[in-house]
Design a protein around this motif. Structure first.
Motif, PDB file in Angstrom:
ATOM      1  N   TRP A   8      50.712  13.785  18.186  1.00 58.07           N
ATOM      2  CA  TRP A   8      51.821  14.389  18.960  1.00 58.07           C
ATOM      3  C   TRP A   8      52.848  13.259  19.239  1.00 58.07           C
ATOM      4  CZ3 TRP A   8      46.708  14.342  20.301  1.00 58.07           C
ATOM      5  CH2 TRP A   8      46.303  13.443  21.190  1.00 58.07           C
ATOM      6  N   GLU A   9      52.599  11.984  19.081  1.00 68.14           N
ATOM      7  CA  GLU A   9      53.342  10.967  19.691  1.00 68.14           C
ATOM      8  C   GLU A   9      54.750  10.928  18.723  1.00 68.14           C
ATOM      9  OE1 GLU A   9      50.661   7.805  21.885  1.00 68.14           O
ATOM     10  OE2 GLU A   9      50.828   7.636  19.788  1.00 68.14           O
ATOM     11  N   ARG A  10      55.803  10.465  19.189  1.00 62.50           N
ATOM     12  CA  ARG A  10      57.165  10.344  18.480  1.00 62.50           C
ATOM     13  C   ARG A  10      57.325   8.735  18.163  1.00 62.50           C
ATOM     14  NH1 ARG A  10      58.476  13.275  23.075  1.00 62.50           N
ATOM     15  NH2 ARG A  10      59.345  15.297  22.814  1.00 62.50           N
ATOM     16  N   ALA A 156      58.219  20.026  18.247  1.00 63.01           N
ATOM     17  CA  ALA A 156      58.590  19.156  19.472  1.00 63.01           C
ATOM     18  C   ALA A 156      59.904  18.973  19.385  1.00 63.01           C
ATOM     19  CB  ALA A 156      57.456  17.896  19.467  1.00 63.01           C
ATOM     20  N   ASP A 157      60.667  18.567  20.511  1.00 59.99           N
ATOM     21  CA  ASP A 157      61.943  17.873  20.568  1.00 59.99           C
ATOM     22  C   ASP A 157      62.109  16.431  20.029  1.00 59.99           C
ATOM     23  OD1 ASP A 157      62.993  20.188  22.099  1.00 59.99           O
ATOM     24  OD2 ASP A 157      62.684  19.282  24.294  1.00 59.99           O
ATOM     25  N   LEU A 176      61.000  11.007  16.702  1.00 63.65           N
ATOM     26  CA  LEU A 176      60.343  12.078  16.251  1.00 63.65           C
ATOM     27  C   LEU A 176      59.109  12.217  15.972  1.00 63.65           C
ATOM     28  CD1 LEU A 176      62.019  13.572  12.931  1.00 63.65           C
ATOM     29  CD2 LEU A 176      61.699  11.036  13.601  1.00 63.65           C
ATOM     30  N   ARG A 177      58.428  13.422  15.749  1.00 60.03           N
ATOM     31  CA  ARG A 177      56.952  13.315  15.372  1.00 60.03           C
ATOM     32  C   ARG A 177      57.062  13.370  13.664  1.00 60.03           C
ATOM     33  NH1 ARG A 177      53.904  17.989  18.912  1.00 60.03           N
ATOM     34  NH2 ARG A 177      54.023  17.032  20.880  1.00 60.03           N
ATOM     35  N   ARG A 183      59.205  18.280   8.097  1.00 58.21           N
ATOM     36  CA  ARG A 183      60.079  19.882   8.202  1.00 58.21           C
ATOM     37  C   ARG A 183      61.536  19.337   7.803  1.00 58.21           C
ATOM     38  NH1 ARG A 183      56.010  20.330  12.267  1.00 58.21           N
ATOM     39  NH2 ARG A 183      54.976  22.322  12.041  1.00 58.21           N
ATOM     40  N   PHE A 184      62.062  18.332   8.402  1.00 50.89           N
ATOM     41  CA  PHE A 184      63.448  17.912   8.162  1.00 50.89           C
ATOM     42  C   PHE A 184      63.699  18.001   6.428  1.00 50.89           C
ATOM     43  CE2 PHE A 184      66.506  14.587   6.720  1.00 50.89           C
ATOM     44  CZ  PHE A 184      67.657  15.210   7.078  1.00 50.89           C
ATOM     45  N   GLY A 185      62.601  17.326   5.669  1.00 51.12           N
ATOM     46  CA  GLY A 185      62.624  17.319   4.252  1.00 51.12           C
ATOM     47  C   GLY A 185      63.096  18.378   3.361  1.00 51.12           C
TER      48      GLY A 185
END
Length: 297
Positions: A8-10, A156-157, A176-177, A183-185
């Motif tokens: 969960w860490e960015r 997450a933001d 980001l995570r 997900r961006f991919g």
């Protein structure tokens, strides 16, 4: 696997952030808000009397502006153009110079004609950020939220570095995570589902750009032998003839997307220490792409 982190860490993605900026420009292009063959100073009048004047947006997207502010001149060299730009964005340690971000851009000059050679210039990305702000009237983080982040189903933001002057560090400041990076991919593997970019624009990204410089290919041959990438485009560092795309970030971050095989691999560069050996994730990504496990759909 999270060697020194929790899921969960960015993590700072550094230059992987650049493909977020290119995606923003692609989305604005599809909405008719920018023309890729228009000069950048048409959108950012402050650059009209600078070396940037007359350079089409497409050349900035393809890292082929010809602007003499190459990252290879040295991130740690306080006299280098790239250092001065990042200092103005509050990224590198201050040397006491008080020149603002726009003034730094105005001082930059061309050292070769645009669209002649792919050269890594982070200033290209940050100017594209200014274009996006100019045509939308919104600050860059809100643009990314509206055009990209709100559509991903992110868990997450994300965070973006913004200077004291209010300018986003578009060329490297996205934090980001890891799963949200993947997900961006999906914008590129399943464009119709996320509706950020159209399949036709994704196809243009995969097939456009400039050939990689010969000196880059010589270096890449040591790692990939004959399986060499052939071009760079839309801020992606390497694109193979099969359309797979890779974007690297400082100190080991990476995003590999193979739309044909619906394969996405994202990774961060965190290790147990600065002396730890570099990972082999990109080589692994190519092995997976070429294996029978991921036959084209």
């Amino acid at each position: 696997r999270y060697l020194t982190m929790k899921p969960w860490e960015r993590h700072y993605s550094w230059s992987v952030s650049k493909v977020f900026t290119a995606t923003v420009i692609g989305a604005l292009f599809e909405r008719g808000q920018v023309a890729l063959d228009s000069p950048v100073d048409q959108y950012v009048p402050a650059l009209k009397s600078s070396g940037w004047a007359g350079i089409p947006l497409q050349n900035l997207l393809d890292m082929a502006s010809g602007i003499d502010c190459r990252d290879s001149d040295g991130y740690q060299d306080t006299d280098a153009c790239v250092y001065r730009m990042e200092e103005a964005l509050d990224i590198t340690a201050s040397t006491g110079r008080e020149t603002g971000f726009i003034a730094q851009l105005q001082q930059m000059q061309m050292h070769r004609e645009a669209n002649r050679k792919n050269e890594y210039v982070s200033a290209n990305t940050n100017v594209l950020m200014l274009v996006a702000e100019a045509v939308t009237g919104l600050p860059y983080p809100e643009i990314v939220q509206s055009l990209i982040w709100s559509r991903l189903g992110a868990e997450a933001d994300a965070l973006i570095t913004v200077s004291a002057e209010g300018y986003a560090y578009a060329s490297g400041g996205e934090s980001l995570r890891l799963r949200d990076l993947a997900r961006f991919g999906q914008i590129f593997t399943d464009p119709e589902a996320l509706s950020v970019l159209s399949p036709s624009t994704v196809a243009v990204m995969r097939s456009g750009g400039l050939p990689l410089p010969e000196e880059d290919l010589v270096e890449l041959a040591e790692e990939f032998a004959e399986d060499l990438p052939v071009r760079a485009a839309w801020q992606w560092d390497q694109i193979w003839s099969d359309g797979a795309m890779f974007k690297s970030g400082y100190s080991g971050q990476g995003l590999y997307v193979d739309p044909e095989r619906e394969l996405i691999l994202g990774w961060f560069g965190t290790s147990e220490g600065f002396d730890a050996p570099h990972h082999s994730m990109l080589r692994i990504a190519r092995q997976l792409s070429r294996s029978s496990l991921f036959a084209p759909q």
